[in-house]
Write a protein that holds these residues in place. Structure first.
Motif, PDB file in Angstrom:
ATOM      1  N   VAL A  32       0.848  -1.204   0.000  1.00  0.00           N
ATOM      2  CA  VAL A  32       0.000   0.000   0.000  1.00  0.00           C
ATOM      3  C   VAL A  32       0.880   1.249   0.000  1.00  0.00           C
ATOM      4  CG1 VAL A  32      -1.772   1.312   1.228  1.00  0.00           C
ATOM      5  CG2 VAL A  32      -1.841  -1.189   1.256  1.00  0.00           C
ATOM      6  N   GLU A  33       0.625   2.149  -0.952  1.00  0.00           N
ATOM      7  CA  GLU A  33       1.326   3.424  -0.972  1.00  0.00           C
ATOM      8  C   GLU A  33       0.886   4.263   0.231  1.00  0.00           C
ATOM      9  OE1 GLU A  33       3.625   4.537  -2.992  1.00  0.00           O
ATOM     10  OE2 GLU A  33       3.640   2.730  -4.259  1.00  0.00           O
ATOM     11  N   PRO A  34       1.802   5.016   0.835  1.00  0.00           N
ATOM     12  CA  PRO A  34       1.441   5.823   2.011  1.00  0.00           C
ATOM     13  C   PRO A  34       0.226   6.713   1.783  1.00  0.00           C
ATOM     14  CG  PRO A  34       3.817   5.815   1.713  1.00  0.00           C
ATOM     15  CD  PRO A  34       3.243   5.111   0.518  1.00  0.00           C
ATOM     16  N   ASP A  35       0.117   7.314   0.591  1.00  0.00           N
ATOM     17  CA  ASP A  35      -1.009   8.213   0.298  1.00  0.00           C
ATOM     18  C   ASP A  35      -2.324   7.465   0.100  1.00  0.00           C
ATOM     19  OD1 ASP A  35       0.791  10.288   0.427  1.00  0.00           O
ATOM     20  OD2 ASP A  35       1.051  10.444  -1.749  1.00  0.00           O
ATOM     21  N   HIS A  36      -2.254   6.125  -0.059  1.00  0.00           N
ATOM     22  CA  HIS A  36      -3.453   5.352  -0.349  1.00  0.00           C
ATOM     23  C   HIS A  36      -4.044   4.661   0.883  1.00  0.00           C
ATOM     24  CE1 HIS A  36      -2.053   4.777  -4.816  1.00  0.00           C
ATOM     25  NE2 HIS A  36      -2.425   6.020  -4.531  1.00  0.00           N
ATOM     26  N   ARG A  37      -3.406   4.822   2.031  1.00  0.00           N
ATOM     27  CA  ARG A  37      -3.791   4.025   3.199  1.00  0.00           C
ATOM     28  C   ARG A  37      -5.261   4.205   3.600  1.00  0.00           C
ATOM     29  NH1 ARG A  37       0.409   2.076   7.627  1.00  0.00           N
ATOM     30  NH2 ARG A  37       2.042   1.346   6.230  1.00  0.00           N
ATOM     31  N   GLU A  38      -5.727   5.417   3.556  1.00  0.00           N
ATOM     32  CA  GLU A  38      -7.102   5.664   3.985  1.00  0.00           C
ATOM     33  C   GLU A  38      -8.109   4.917   3.115  1.00  0.00           C
ATOM     34  OE1 GLU A  38     -10.079   9.428   4.895  1.00  0.00           O
ATOM     35  OE2 GLU A  38      -7.931   9.769   4.618  1.00  0.00           O
ATOM     36  N   MET A  39      -7.828   4.811   1.835  1.00  0.00           N
ATOM     37  CA  MET A  39      -8.743   4.151   0.906  1.00  0.00           C
ATOM     38  C   MET A  39      -8.479   2.652   0.789  1.00  0.00           C
ATOM     39  SD  MET A  39     -10.736   6.532  -0.238  1.00  0.00           S
ATOM     40  CE  MET A  39     -11.441   5.763  -1.680  1.00  0.00           C
ATOM     41  N   ALA A  40      -7.247   2.243   1.097  1.00  0.00           N
ATOM     42  CA  ALA A  40      -6.858   0.856   0.810  1.00  0.00           C
ATOM     43  C   ALA A  40      -7.007  -0.095   2.002  1.00  0.00           C
ATOM     44  CB  ALA A  40      -5.414   0.820   0.320  1.00  0.00           C
ATOM     45  N   ILE A  41      -7.215   0.429   3.202  1.00  0.00           N
ATOM     46  CA  ILE A  41      -7.299  -0.436   4.387  1.00  0.00           C
ATOM     47  C   ILE A  41      -8.721  -0.429   4.936  1.00  0.00           C
ATOM     48  CG2 ILE A  41      -6.412  -0.865   6.711  1.00  0.00           C
ATOM     49  CD1 ILE A  41      -3.848   0.590   5.887  1.00  0.00           C
TER      50      ILE A  41
END
Length: 343
Positions: free
Chosen positions: A41-50
Motif C-alpha cells: 500500500v502506498e502511504p497516500d493510499h492508506r485511507e482508501m486501501a485499508i
C-alpha cells in the motif's frame, strides 16, 4: 509457518491473498501487518486501501462481499479482521450469525486485488474446524508466539543495529532483567537507549542501569534473588525503595506469591522431565521468565517454597483483617525468610 518465515517472505515480495495470524505476541503481529502494508500500500493510499472489521460485530457475509468488491481509486486493498469466533480455540461466540462456507469458497478462489487478513489473539487455533484445516493446507497460517531467550537478545540487537547503533549481549540482558519480556516496553526502552547512544554509538549495560528503571515485577524477581542469596539487608532496602515508589505492600505480596508459586511449579515440572518450553506452556509464562524462575528455584527446596507460600497466605489474611499493619507485616516476612535461608 512461523513469524520469521513470514517476515522473510514479505521482504522478498511474496505476498499471499489470505493470512490467518494468531498468537499472544501482539507486538510481532502488528509489526508483520505494518511490514506487509509497506509492501502493498502506498502511504497516500492508506485511507482508501485499508478496511477493518471485527467478527464480533460484522457478519462474514459482509466481510467476503467487501473482499470480492474491486478497490476504489487504489490498485489493491487490505482487509484486517479481528477474530475470536471463526478460527479461535475456545467457547467465545458472537451475536452475529456467520456462514463459514462463504469463507471456504472464497479461500478456493480469492480476489487478486484483495489481501484478507484474520487477526486471532489466541494462543491456539481450533484445529477441528474446517476453516483452520483449509487455511493450514493453503499455508496461510502464521504463528506469533513469544520469543525464546536467545531470540529476545537477537531481536534487541537487531533493533539497535537498524538504528545504526550496537547493543552488546550484556546490555541486552540487563535490559531484559529490568523491563521483562513485553516487546512493547522493550522497544520503547531500546529506542530511548539508542537515542542516548547517538549514531554509531554503543548501548552499554551501564547506560541501561542509569536510564532504565526497574519494572515492579522485575523488582520482585530481584527481591527473591536477594532472599535466596541470604542478602536480607539488600532485600529490605529494595522493599523500601518500592514503598517510596508508592507500591502497595499487598500488591508486592501478591507478586511474591505468584513468583514463589511459579518456582514451585518449575521445580515440580522439572522433576517430571518437562523441558523449559513445555513448562512455559503449562504454567503460562514467557520462556525467558521460565529460565529466570528456574535459576531462582534451584536455590530453594520444594518444602521451603511450600512453607513460604503458607506463610504468605497467613500474612494475607492478617493484613486484610487488620491484625497486622501491612507495611510492617511484609517487612517481617522478608526478615524471617532471609534469616531462615533457602533450605
Amino acid at each position: 509457518m512461523d513469524a520469521k518465515q513470514a517476515f522473510r517472505l514479505i521482504k522478498q515480495g511474496s505476498i499471499s491473498p489470505i493470512y490467518v495470524c494468531y498468537g499472544t505476541e501482539s507486538y510481532l503481529m502488528n509489526e508483520f501487518i505494518e511490514r506487509l502494508l509497506e509492501q502493498v500500500v502506498e502511504p497516500d493510499h492508506r485511507e482508501m486501501a485499508i478496511v477493518r472489521f471485527d467478527t464480533g460485530e460484522t457478519s462474514l457475509d459482509v466481510i467476503i462481499e467487501e473482499a470480492e468488491t474491486l478497490p476504489f481509486l487504489v490498485p489493491s486493498k487490505v482487509i484486517l479482521v479481528r477474530d475470536s469466533v471463526l478460527f479461535a480455540s475456545g467457547k467465545e461466540s458472537s451475536r452475529i450469525e456467520h456462514h463459514p462456507e462463504r469463507l471456504l469458497t472464497y479461500m478456493g478462489q480469492p480476489s487478486e486485488t484483495t489481501i484478507l487478513i484474520f487477526l486471532v489473539g489466541h494462543e491456539k487455533l481450533d484445529e477441528r474446524k474446517k476453516l483452520v484445516k483449509t487455511a493450514k493446507t493453503n499455508d496461510s497460517i502464521i504463528a506469533f508466539t513469544p520469543l525464546q531467550s536467545e531470540e529476545l537478545l537477537q531481536w534487541l540487537n537487531k533493533r539497535a543495529s537498524n538504528q545504526g547503533r550496537t547493543m552488546g549481549s550484556s546490555a541486552a540482558e540487563e535490559l531484559l532483567r529490568r523491563v521483562g519480556t513485553d516487546l512493547h516496553a522493550l522497544a520503547a526502552e531500546a529506542d530511548k537507549l539508542c537515542l542516548h547512544a547517538g549514531q554509531g554509538g554503543t548501548v552499554t549495560a551501564q547506560s541501561v542501569q542509569e536510564l532504565v528503571p526497574m519494572a515492579t515485577e522485575q523488582n520482585v524477581f530481584k527481591l527473591t534473588e536477594e532472599l535466596a542469596a541470604l542478602r536480607t539487608a539488600a532485600a529490605i532496602t529494595l522493599y523500601y525503595d518500592l514503598l517510596k515508589q508508592r507500591e502497595e505492600p499487598i500488591k508486592l505480596m501478591a507478586l511474591l506469591v505468584r513468583q514463589f508459586r511459579n518456582m514451585l511449579y518449575v521445580k515440580e515440572l522439572g522433576s517430571q522431565g518437562y523441558t523449559p518450553q513445555q513448562m512455559a506452556t503449562q504454567i503460562g509464562l514467557h520462556p525467558y521468565a521460565v529460565k529466570i524462575t528456574a535459576e531462582q528455584a534451584r536455590k530453594f527446596s520444594q518444602e521451603r517454597l511450600a512453607t513460604m507460600l503458607s506463610d504468605l497466605a497467613d500474612l494475607d489474611y492478617a493484613m486484610k483483617t487488620g491484625r497486622i499493619e501491612k507495611t510492617i507485616g511484609l517487612e517481617l516476612f522478608l526478615l524471617k525468610t532471609g534469616s531462615s535461608g533457602a533450605s
